[in-house]
Design a protein around this motif. Sequence first.
Motif, PDB file in Angstrom:
ATOM      1  N   ASP A  70      -8.346   8.636  -6.952  1.00  0.00           N
ATOM      2  CA  ASP A  70      -7.783   8.434  -5.611  1.00  0.00           C
ATOM      3  C   ASP A  70      -8.875   8.558  -4.554  1.00  0.00           C
ATOM      4  N   THR A 106      -8.352   7.391  -1.565  1.00  0.00           N
ATOM      5  CA  THR A 106      -7.645   7.150  -0.308  1.00  0.00           C
ATOM      6  C   THR A 106      -7.359   8.426   0.485  1.00  0.00           C
ATOM      7  N   TYR A 143       0.841  -1.202   0.000  1.00  0.00           N
ATOM      8  CA  TYR A 143       0.000   0.000   0.000  1.00  0.00           C
ATOM      9  C   TYR A 143       0.875   1.250   0.000  1.00  0.00           C
ATOM     10  N   LEU A 192      -7.828   3.724  -6.574  1.00  0.00           N
ATOM     11  CA  LEU A 192      -7.227   3.354  -5.295  1.00  0.00           C
ATOM     12  C   LEU A 192      -8.237   3.494  -4.153  1.00  0.00           C
ATOM     13  N   PHE A 210      -8.965  -4.228  -3.817  1.00  0.00           N
ATOM     14  CA  PHE A 210      -7.898  -3.228  -3.954  1.00  0.00           C
ATOM     15  C   PHE A 210      -7.037  -3.506  -5.182  1.00  0.00           C
ATOM     16  N   LYS A 270      -6.794  -1.369  -8.507  1.00  0.00           N
ATOM     17  CA  LYS A 270      -5.486  -0.757  -8.768  1.00  0.00           C
ATOM     18  C   LYS A 270      -5.103  -0.912 -10.238  1.00  0.00           C
ATOM     19  N   THR A 287       2.745   1.720  -3.303  1.00  0.00           N
ATOM     20  CA  THR A 287       1.874   2.181  -4.387  1.00  0.00           C
ATOM     21  C   THR A 287       1.969   3.695  -4.558  1.00  0.00           C
TER      22      THR A 287
END
Length: 473
Positions: free
Chosen positions: A107, A109, A90, A425, A416, A420, A93
């Motif tokens: 994104d 995240t 993670y 993400l 995930f 990806k 990445t």
Amino acid sequence: MEKYRLYFNENQSKYLQLAVHIKELIDENQVNDGEKLPSIRELAEFLMVNKVTVINAYKKLHQEGYAQQKMGSGTFAKKKEVGRSFRKDYSDTFKKLTSGQLKNVIDFTGETTSSNFFPVRDLKTVLNDVLDRDGAEALIYQHVLGYEKLRKTINNKFWEGRTDIEDILIVSGAQQGIDIASKALINVNDNVIIEKPTYGGALSVFKWRRANIFEVPLESDGVNLIELEKILKKNKVKCFYLMSYFQNPTGISYSYEKKKEILRLAKEYDFYIIEDDYLSELVYDENIKYTTFKNIDINDRVIYIKSFSKIFLPGIRIGYLITPKRFREAFQNSKVNTDISTSSLMQRALEMYIDKDYWIGHIDFLNKEYKIRYNYMKCLLEEKLKEFVSFSYPGGGLHFFLKINEKLDVSSLQLFYILKERNILITPGIMFFKNSKEGERYFRIGFSQTNCDKIEEGINSIYEILKERENKL
């Protein structure tokens, strides 16, 4: 060999699709740990692809820890250690993504507001005014507590002058605040309580301090008080780390009643509360009222931590901590041992930014912008994903926390890796649990770094993947 059969999508690289397919077979135990994978020639002939496709797929599996090559023997499946190995994946990445690549990524995240929303012109004005006023003095180190005028302004603007500025400590963001608090309070084998799930950065700090960590499950308005008191009755607890508003990752906020009861328990069982006041400025539901634990703490039991980085500008690492008077010296010593001083220029700029009420204007702007994204994501989740995941409505903050329905044979880790490959993400739930396995059906998606078009594109992709899994049932 039949389990390796794959019907390729012509819009994506075949080797990537093959690598994802084999990872899924390993994760789902259809290929066992240590099992020999088909030879390159054998698999290429079976799938009717070029040998280079299989070579590149096996190379990617090896890079991601899903395979190991033994000279003269072939390629063998490798079951990944879920927690530690994934955390490295993670982290890697994001390290490998350049600023140019990030523009092409959806994104979900992000934990901080977008730099696109920051009024650079206002910051330039403030920086110029500070340099004109203070000259070279603005660039020198300040007292270890932080720039005195900033501490006074924080006290006056946010606490109506009720706090002793000697108890306010300027820190380099919430993470450093948690670290300083743990160094000042926690020794090896001390007992610490955390929420379940919780912010991974705090969990790492307490593990590093080699504390005994107890988890208390969260309910819709805070932790389960019955479970909390069970732990308190059996163990001498040093402190309880919690997030009072829009908790990371669940988005839960504590009710006033639970705050009062937890403060009462803190006095009765002699423990301290580390309150991480996370994103409480971003409120979209008018029924949510702002009252921190610190606001109603009459027994000086709360260590209050606030980061400006999350909502001001991530690159400017500034926050503050308010200590109980009895720990003032211990916290100051802990800060000295961590670093000498937080940036003097940025402390002065932040003080002026708050004092001139630029801060209020910026927060109002963020609330308007993020309320649009929040409501858009909420509607899409209800429309597209409600049959596949469960979730609640935080009413503020920057993310939603989802749980994949038990009927679907897919973990958030698998999700995930599949996403990806599509340049999307998410944050799997294992990042937030002491026992990584408990988080395998949860994932967090945020809207801080994504506009409405990207939100829709990303959620449509999640829908397609989960729908495909449902069709396999």
